[in-house]
Scaffold this motif. Structure first.
Motif, PDB file in Angstrom:
ATOM      1  N   GLU A   1       0.816  -1.219   0.000  1.00 45.73           N
ATOM      2  CA  GLU A   1       0.000   0.000   0.000  1.00 45.73           C
ATOM      3  C   GLU A   1       0.850   1.270   0.000  1.00 45.73           C
ATOM      4  OE1 GLU A   1       0.174  -1.617   4.265  1.00 45.73           O
ATOM      5  OE2 GLU A   1      -0.113  -2.394   2.219  1.00 45.73           O
ATOM      6  N   GLN A   2       2.147   1.148   0.275  1.00 51.08           N
ATOM      7  CA  GLN A   2       3.042   2.298   0.240  1.00 51.08           C
ATOM      8  C   GLN A   2       3.733   2.456  -1.113  1.00 51.08           C
ATOM      9  OE1 GLN A   2       5.524   0.902   3.532  1.00 51.08           O
ATOM     10  NE2 GLN A   2       4.804   2.620   4.777  1.00 51.08           N
ATOM     11  N   CYS A   3       3.540   1.498  -1.978  1.00 50.16           N
ATOM     12  CA  CYS A   3       4.264   1.475  -3.245  1.00 50.16           C
ATOM     13  C   CYS A   3       3.349   1.900  -4.390  1.00 50.16           C
ATOM     14  CB  CYS A   3       4.827   0.079  -3.504  1.00 50.16           C
ATOM     15  SG  CYS A   3       6.069  -0.415  -2.292  1.00 50.16           S
ATOM     16  N   SER A   4       3.678   3.027  -4.976  1.00 48.37           N
ATOM     17  CA  SER A   4       2.963   3.515  -6.153  1.00 48.37           C
ATOM     18  C   SER A   4       3.934   4.365  -6.952  1.00 48.37           C
ATOM     19  CB  SER A   4       1.744   4.351  -5.755  1.00 48.37           C
ATOM     20  OG  SER A   4       2.146   5.568  -5.136  1.00 48.37           O
ATOM     21  N   ILE A   5       3.624   4.588  -8.215  1.00 46.58           N
ATOM     22  CA  ILE A   5       4.482   5.443  -9.036  1.00 46.58           C
ATOM     23  C   ILE A   5       4.613   6.822  -8.393  1.00 46.58           C
ATOM     24  CG2 ILE A   5       4.830   6.437 -11.328  1.00 46.58           C
ATOM     25  CD1 ILE A   5       4.911   3.406 -11.382  1.00 46.58           C
ATOM     26  N   GLU A   6       3.491   7.351  -7.913  1.00 40.38           N
ATOM     27  CA  GLU A   6       3.497   8.688  -7.323  1.00 40.38           C
ATOM     28  C   GLU A   6       4.355   8.745  -6.060  1.00 40.38           C
ATOM     29  OE1 GLU A   6      -0.076   8.280  -9.898  1.00 40.38           O
ATOM     30  OE2 GLU A   6       0.870   7.031  -8.361  1.00 40.38           O
ATOM     31  N   GLN A   7       4.246   7.719  -5.201  1.00 36.51           N
ATOM     32  CA  GLN A   7       5.026   7.719  -3.967  1.00 36.51           C
ATOM     33  C   GLN A   7       6.506   7.528  -4.254  1.00 36.51           C
ATOM     34  OE1 GLN A   7       4.088   8.241  -0.490  1.00 36.51           O
ATOM     35  NE2 GLN A   7       6.301   8.549  -0.729  1.00 36.51           N
ATOM     36  N   TRP A   8       6.829   6.599  -5.149  1.00 43.02           N
ATOM     37  CA  TRP A   8       8.231   6.416  -5.515  1.00 43.02           C
ATOM     38  C   TRP A   8       8.820   7.706  -6.081  1.00 43.02           C
ATOM     39  CZ3 TRP A   8       6.302   1.328  -7.854  1.00 43.02           C
ATOM     40  CH2 TRP A   8       6.516   0.268  -6.967  1.00 43.02           C
ATOM     41  N   ALA A   9       8.032   8.398  -6.921  1.00 38.57           N
ATOM     42  CA  ALA A   9       8.500   9.656  -7.505  1.00 38.57           C
ATOM     43  C   ALA A   9       8.736  10.702  -6.426  1.00 38.57           C
ATOM     44  CB  ALA A   9       7.484  10.168  -8.525  1.00 38.57           C
ATOM     45  N   ALA A  10       7.826  10.778  -5.448  1.00 37.39           N
ATOM     46  CA  ALA A  10       8.018  11.715  -4.338  1.00 37.39           C
ATOM     47  C   ALA A  10       9.284  11.384  -3.556  1.00 37.39           C
ATOM     48  CB  ALA A  10       6.789  11.694  -3.426  1.00 37.39           C
ATOM     49  N   ASP A  11       9.570  10.097  -3.390  1.00 37.25           N
ATOM     50  CA  ASP A  11      10.792   9.689  -2.709  1.00 37.25           C
ATOM     51  C   ASP A  11      12.030  10.127  -3.498  1.00 37.25           C
ATOM     52  OD1 ASP A  11       9.259   8.480  -0.741  1.00 37.25           O
ATOM     53  OD2 ASP A  11       9.444   6.462  -1.585  1.00 37.25           O
ATOM     54  N   VAL A  12      11.992   9.951  -4.805  1.00 43.19           N
ATOM     55  CA  VAL A  12      13.112  10.382  -5.652  1.00 43.19           C
ATOM     56  C   VAL A  12      13.330  11.887  -5.499  1.00 43.19           C
ATOM     57  CG1 VAL A  12      13.860  10.710  -8.050  1.00 43.19           C
ATOM     58  CG2 VAL A  12      12.928   8.512  -7.321  1.00 43.19           C
ATOM     59  N   ASN A  13      12.249  12.653  -5.522  1.00 40.76           N
ATOM     60  CA  ASN A  13      12.374  14.103  -5.394  1.00 40.76           C
ATOM     61  C   ASN A  13      12.904  14.510  -4.025  1.00 40.76           C
ATOM     62  OD1 ASN A  13      11.578  14.865  -7.981  1.00 40.76           O
ATOM     63  ND2 ASN A  13       9.402  14.778  -7.470  1.00 40.76           N
ATOM     64  N   ALA A  14      12.468  13.802  -2.992  1.00 37.18           N
ATOM     65  CA  ALA A  14      12.958  14.121  -1.648  1.00 37.18           C
ATOM     66  C   ALA A  14      14.450  13.843  -1.537  1.00 37.18           C
ATOM     67  CB  ALA A  14      12.179  13.311  -0.607  1.00 37.18           C
ATOM     68  N   LEU A  15      14.896  12.725  -2.108  1.00 34.31           N
ATOM     69  CA  LEU A  15      16.316  12.397  -2.081  1.00 34.31           C
ATOM     70  C   LEU A  15      17.114  13.408  -2.897  1.00 34.31           C
ATOM     71  CD1 LEU A  15      18.022   9.004  -2.256  1.00 34.31           C
ATOM     72  CD2 LEU A  15      18.617  10.675  -3.999  1.00 34.31           C
ATOM     73  N   ALA A  16      16.598  13.784  -4.063  1.00 33.68           N
ATOM     74  CA  ALA A  16      17.312  14.738  -4.920  1.00 33.68           C
ATOM     75  C   ALA A  16      17.419  16.100  -4.238  1.00 33.68           C
ATOM     76  CB  ALA A  16      16.601  14.866  -6.262  1.00 33.68           C
ATOM     77  N   ALA A  17      16.346  16.524  -3.585  1.00 32.11           N
ATOM     78  CA  ALA A  17      16.374  17.822  -2.920  1.00 32.11           C
ATOM     79  C   ALA A  17      17.433  17.855  -1.816  1.00 32.11           C
ATOM     80  CB  ALA A  17      14.997  18.125  -2.338  1.00 32.11           C
ATOM     81  N   ARG A  18      17.635  16.719  -1.174  1.00 31.72           N
ATOM     82  CA  ARG A  18      18.591  16.661  -0.066  1.00 31.72           C
ATOM     83  C   ARG A  18      20.024  16.461  -0.538  1.00 31.72           C
ATOM     84  NH1 ARG A  18      18.058  12.789   5.332  1.00 31.72           N
ATOM     85  NH2 ARG A  18      20.008  13.446   6.314  1.00 31.72           N
ATOM     86  N   HIS A  19      20.216  15.645  -1.566  1.00 25.60           N
ATOM     87  CA  HIS A  19      21.567  15.237  -1.934  1.00 25.60           C
ATOM     88  C   HIS A  19      22.013  15.699  -3.318  1.00 25.60           C
ATOM     89  CE1 HIS A  19      21.957  12.683   1.592  1.00 25.60           C
ATOM     90  NE2 HIS A  19      20.776  12.171   1.332  1.00 25.60           N
ATOM     91  N   ALA A  20      21.101  16.183  -4.159  1.00 19.57           N
ATOM     92  CA  ALA A  20      21.485  16.530  -5.531  1.00 19.57           C
ATOM     93  C   ALA A  20      20.812  17.815  -5.987  1.00 19.57           C
ATOM     94  CB  ALA A  20      21.132  15.381  -6.476  1.00 19.57           C
ATOM     95  N   PRO A  21      21.057  18.920  -5.286  1.00 15.81           N
ATOM     96  CA  PRO A  21      20.478  20.185  -5.743  1.00 15.81           C
ATOM     97  C   PRO A  21      21.111  20.611  -7.061  1.00 15.81           C
ATOM     98  CG  PRO A  21      22.072  20.571  -3.999  1.00 15.81           C
ATOM     99  CD  PRO A  21      21.908  19.082  -4.101  1.00 15.81           C
ATOM    100  N   GLY A  22      20.426  21.442  -7.796  1.00 12.82           N
ATOM    101  CA  GLY A  22      20.986  21.938  -9.051  1.00 12.82           C
ATOM    102  C   GLY A  22      20.497  21.208 -10.274  1.00 12.82           C
ATOM    103  N   LYS A  23      19.264  20.772 -10.259  1.00 10.83           N
ATOM    104  CA  LYS A  23      18.614  20.158 -11.426  1.00 10.83           C
ATOM    105  C   LYS A  23      19.344  18.919 -11.946  1.00 10.83           C
ATOM    106  CE  LYS A  23      15.946  24.034 -13.144  1.00 10.83           C
ATOM    107  NZ  LYS A  23      15.441  24.723 -14.354  1.00 10.83           N
ATOM    108  N   PRO A  24      19.323  17.839 -11.218  1.00  6.14           N
ATOM    109  CA  PRO A  24      19.972  16.610 -11.686  1.00  6.14           C
ATOM    110  C   PRO A  24      19.233  16.004 -12.873  1.00  6.14           C
ATOM    111  CG  PRO A  24      18.639  16.148  -9.759  1.00  6.14           C
ATOM    112  CD  PRO A  24      18.641  17.640  -9.923  1.00  6.14           C
ATOM    113  N   ILE A  25      19.942  15.170 -13.617  1.00  3.75           N
ATOM    114  CA  ILE A  25      19.346  14.336 -14.653  1.00  3.75           C
ATOM    115  C   ILE A  25      18.820  13.075 -13.969  1.00  3.75           C
ATOM    116  CG2 ILE A  25      19.745  13.073 -16.803  1.00  3.75           C
ATOM    117  CD1 ILE A  25      20.122  16.072 -17.104  1.00  3.75           C
TER     118      ILE A  25
END
Length: 259
Positions: A30-54
């Motif tokens: 119930e925690q696994c969805s495209i939308e949730q996974w995408a939000a996780d990717v964005n949260a990780l990028a915001a913390r560790h990869a600022p500056g518009k990563p590919i």
């Protein structure tokens, strides 16, 4: 990603993650969805990869990075979609040519592993693909299939067509797959697929590159070739941004002189 990353990491910072329910990351269905996974990717990028990563995604991951870019378009510098698909679509010519019943019978005779890896992979590739399938993810297959199909039908077009026009998207394709045809490797550089045709329709700016005679896991089977396409995509994006900055600086300078 173990074979691809060394080709990239000498020039760029590369961040990998285990999605919820994959690898060592916990995650109930119930925690696994495209939308949730995408939000996780964005949260990780915001913390560790600022500056518009590919963002680079393979198969299911191609949907996740597209959704991530749709959720936070100002924070993404571009997308690379590795061997994506949209198996719910197809063309009647495929059914007429292959016969839907024949296609289903063939799929029953072939294991999922065989159709994904394809006929060109050597034993080291096959062993690596087998080892990469986490036991946790296997338990989530039904849930993953359901959310994948739902996203394809309800969100894919909106997510892809709604991205900023200047966001570069590269599709690196190795296999053909539709609802009538068991997955097979592309052998002709000029061949298209239902997924690529779909991308061209909803995202006319998409750049497409074919890696022929390769299975679904092109980043494992042809890491040097996939890396070369990735590095070229990143380089051209950087050159484009640099040119845009120069134009903006020149325009500002002209405006200053005019005053």
């Amino acid at each position: 990603w173990n074979r691809l990353v060394p080709h990239l990491a000498s020039r760029h910072r590369v961040i990998r993650l285990d999605l919820r329910g994959h690898g060592r990351s916990p995650g109930a269905a119930e925690q696994c969805s495209i939308e949730q996974w995408a939000a996780d990717v964005n949260a990780l990028a915001a913390r560790h990869a600022p500056g518009k990563p590919i963002l680079v995604g393979h198969s299911l991951g191609s949907r996740i990075v597209a959704e991530a870019a749709s959720q936070a378009p100002d924070n993404v510098g571009g997308l690379i979609l590795l061997d994506g698909s949209r198996p719910s679509i197809g063309v009647q010519a495929s059914a007429a040519e292959n016969g839907e019943a024949t296609g289903r019978a063939t799929m029953k005779r072939m294991s999922l592993f065989d159709t994904l890896v394809g006929p060109y992979a050597d034993e080291s590739v096959r062993a690596e693909v087998r080892a990469s399938a986490s036991p946790m993810a296997k338990t989530l297959f039904p849930a993953i299939g359901a959310c994948l199909a739902q996203w394809d039908q309800l969100r894919a077009e909106q997510a892809l067509s709604g991205l900023p026009a200047d966001m570069p998207v590269l599709a690196i394709q190795s296999t053909y797959h539709d609802r009538f045809t068991p997955r097979r490797s592309i052998t002709d550089l000029n061949e298209s697929t239902p997924f690529l045709d779909y991308l061209r329709r909803v995202r006319p700016q998409v750049e497409i590159r074919i890696v022929p005679c390769t299975g679904h896991f092109n980043m494992i089977e042809k890491p040097a070739e996939v890396a070369a396409l990735t590095l070229d995509f990143i380089k051209r994006g950087a050159q484009r941004r640099a040119a845009e900055h120069r134009e903006e600086a020149d325009a500002a300078q002209r405006g200053h002189h005019a005053r």
